[in-house]
Design a protein around this motif. Structure first.
Motif, PDB file in Angstrom:
ATOM      1  N   GLY A   1       5.214   4.274  -7.237  1.00  0.00           N
ATOM      2  CA  GLY A   1       6.035   3.221  -7.803  1.00  0.00           C
ATOM      3  C   GLY A   1       5.553   1.798  -7.582  1.00  0.00           C
ATOM      4  O   GLY A   1       6.311   0.850  -7.790  1.00  0.00           O
ATOM      5  N   LYS A   2       4.295   1.628  -7.183  1.00  0.00           N
ATOM      6  CA  LYS A   2       3.793   0.272  -6.937  1.00  0.00           C
ATOM      7  C   LYS A   2       3.824  -0.567  -8.219  1.00  0.00           C
ATOM      8  O   LYS A   2       4.325  -1.689  -8.220  1.00  0.00           O
ATOM      9  CB  LYS A   2       2.367   0.319  -6.382  1.00  0.00           C
ATOM     10  CG  LYS A   2       2.238   0.974  -5.019  1.00  0.00           C
ATOM     11  CD  LYS A   2       0.808   1.000  -4.542  1.00  0.00           C
ATOM     12  CE  LYS A   2      -0.145   1.781  -5.404  1.00  0.00           C
ATOM     13  NZ  LYS A   2       0.059   3.228  -5.449  1.00  0.00           N
ATOM     14  N   THR A   3       3.295  -0.023  -9.294  1.00  0.00           N
ATOM     15  CA  THR A   3       3.229  -0.766 -10.551  1.00  0.00           C
ATOM     16  C   THR A   3       4.626  -1.004 -11.117  1.00  0.00           C
ATOM     17  O   THR A   3       4.911  -2.090 -11.633  1.00  0.00           O
ATOM     18  CB  THR A   3       2.342  -0.023 -11.572  1.00  0.00           C
ATOM     19  OG1 THR A   3       1.036   0.158 -10.992  1.00  0.00           O
ATOM     20  CG2 THR A   3       2.202  -0.809 -12.861  1.00  0.00           C
ATOM     21  N   LEU A   4       5.509  -0.035 -10.999  1.00  0.00           N
ATOM     22  CA  LEU A   4       6.880  -0.222 -11.476  1.00  0.00           C
ATOM     23  C   LEU A   4       7.582  -1.326 -10.688  1.00  0.00           C
ATOM     24  O   LEU A   4       8.291  -2.155 -11.268  1.00  0.00           O
ATOM     25  CB  LEU A   4       7.676   1.083 -11.397  1.00  0.00           C
ATOM     26  CG  LEU A   4       9.133   1.016 -11.867  1.00  0.00           C
ATOM     27  CD1 LEU A   4       9.217   0.536 -13.317  1.00  0.00           C
ATOM     28  CD2 LEU A   4       9.797   2.377 -11.706  1.00  0.00           C
TER      29      LEU A   4
ATOM     30  N   THR B   1       0.847  -1.185   0.000  1.00  0.00           N
ATOM     31  CA  THR B   1       0.000   0.000   0.000  1.00  0.00           C
ATOM     32  C   THR B   1       0.885   1.239   0.000  1.00  0.00           C
ATOM     33  O   THR B   1       1.768   1.386   0.854  1.00  0.00           O
ATOM     34  CB  THR B   1      -0.925   0.020   1.229  1.00  0.00           C
ATOM     35  OG1 THR B   1      -0.121  -0.016   2.406  1.00  0.00           O
ATOM     36  CG2 THR B   1      -1.860  -1.169   1.226  1.00  0.00           C
ATOM     37  N   ARG B   2       0.681   2.061  -0.957  1.00  0.00           N
ATOM     38  CA  ARG B   2       1.394   3.335  -1.075  1.00  0.00           C
ATOM     39  C   ARG B   2       0.462   4.319  -1.782  1.00  0.00           C
ATOM     40  O   ARG B   2      -0.451   3.907  -2.504  1.00  0.00           O
ATOM     41  CB  ARG B   2       2.675   3.190  -1.908  1.00  0.00           C
ATOM     42  CG  ARG B   2       3.741   2.284  -1.320  1.00  0.00           C
ATOM     43  CD  ARG B   2       4.436   2.990  -0.141  1.00  0.00           C
ATOM     44  NE  ARG B   2       5.509   2.189   0.403  1.00  0.00           N
ATOM     45  CZ  ARG B   2       5.404   1.317   1.379  1.00  0.00           C
ATOM     46  NH1 ARG B   2       4.238   1.098   1.939  1.00  0.00           N
ATOM     47  NH2 ARG B   2       6.440   0.652   1.820  1.00  0.00           N
ATOM     48  N   PRO B   3       0.700   5.600  -1.636  1.00  0.00           N
ATOM     49  CA  PRO B   3      -0.132   6.584  -2.355  1.00  0.00           C
ATOM     50  C   PRO B   3       0.051   6.466  -3.868  1.00  0.00           C
ATOM     51  O   PRO B   3       0.977   5.825  -4.355  1.00  0.00           O
ATOM     52  CB  PRO B   3       0.408   7.935  -1.856  1.00  0.00           C
ATOM     53  CG  PRO B   3       1.168   7.628  -0.617  1.00  0.00           C
ATOM     54  CD  PRO B   3       1.672   6.232  -0.750  1.00  0.00           C
ATOM     55  N   ARG B   4      -0.824   7.126  -4.579  1.00  0.00           N
ATOM     56  CA  ARG B   4      -0.696   7.188  -6.044  1.00  0.00           C
ATOM     57  C   ARG B   4       0.686   7.721  -6.430  1.00  0.00           C
ATOM     58  O   ARG B   4       1.248   8.546  -5.741  1.00  0.00           O
ATOM     59  CB  ARG B   4      -1.750   8.142  -6.628  1.00  0.00           C
ATOM     60  CG  ARG B   4      -3.134   7.591  -6.667  1.00  0.00           C
ATOM     61  CD  ARG B   4      -4.120   8.628  -7.213  1.00  0.00           C
ATOM     62  NE  ARG B   4      -3.603   9.435  -8.311  1.00  0.00           N
ATOM     63  CZ  ARG B   4      -3.713   9.130  -9.604  1.00  0.00           C
ATOM     64  NH1 ARG B   4      -4.308   8.036  -9.964  1.00  0.00           N
ATOM     65  NH2 ARG B   4      -3.233   9.923 -10.522  1.00  0.00           N
TER      66      ARG B   4
END
Length: 173
Positions: free
Chosen positions: A49-52, A43-46
């Protein structure tokens, strides 16, 4: 040549191939691998870098990237020979919901089911695998052809089934 900042790039391979500036986050691979968790929730804000990071994992583990060690040369993870040996040796399901955009639950469900069918299409070669039973192949074909009528329970179970099919085919979780 000065590296460019790839603002908005979410594809690890494209980022590395285009020689864009990249802050090495490959130690995440080591940390995640060593924890051996059954489930990982990131969980991280928009725009954090989650998708990366997911794309990075998707370039590191899957069989289809077995000959792509070049993507990791010069990065932290590549210094460890143990990780160089496991790079590209696992069947991996990569499923991102980053592009699921809907104003209501019904449309969101349709988009998620579409992503599941697309994932099944990526592994359609499994239908030729002798290690899968005929009943598994029939269930696989059902997912491929019944997206519009796929109920929620089938959609939920479909990812577990695909994991099982891959485990049978590759004899590896």
């Amino acid at each position: 040549m000065q590296k460019q900042v790839g603002i908005g790039k979410q594809d690890f391979a494209a980022l590395r191939e285009s020689q864009c500036f990249y802050i090495d986050k490959t130690d995440f691979i080591r940390q995640w691998w060593n924890y051996r968790d059954d489930v990982t929730l990131i969980t991280r804000p928009r725009r954090f870098g989650k998708t990366l990071n997911m794309s990075m994992l998707n370039c590191f583990f899957p069989n289809k990237y077995a000959d792509r060690g070049d993507l990791f040369k010069g990065l932290d993870i590549w210094k460890d020979s143990g990780y160089r040996q496991i790079q590209g040796t696992y069947p991996v399901l990569y499923l991102s919901f980053a592009s699921v955009k809907a104003d209501n639950v019904s449309d969101a469900k349709k988009q998620v089911k579409s992503r599941i069918v697309s994932l099944y299409q990526d592994f359609e070669y499994l239908l030729e695998n002798e290690k899968l039973m005929e009943s598994e192949k029939m269930a696989y074909r059902h997912i491929l052809t019944e997206m519009a009528e796929m109920d929620d329970i089938t959609a939920c179970d479909s990812l577990n089934y695909l994991c099982r099919y891959l485990e049978h085919a590759y004899e590896k979780k």
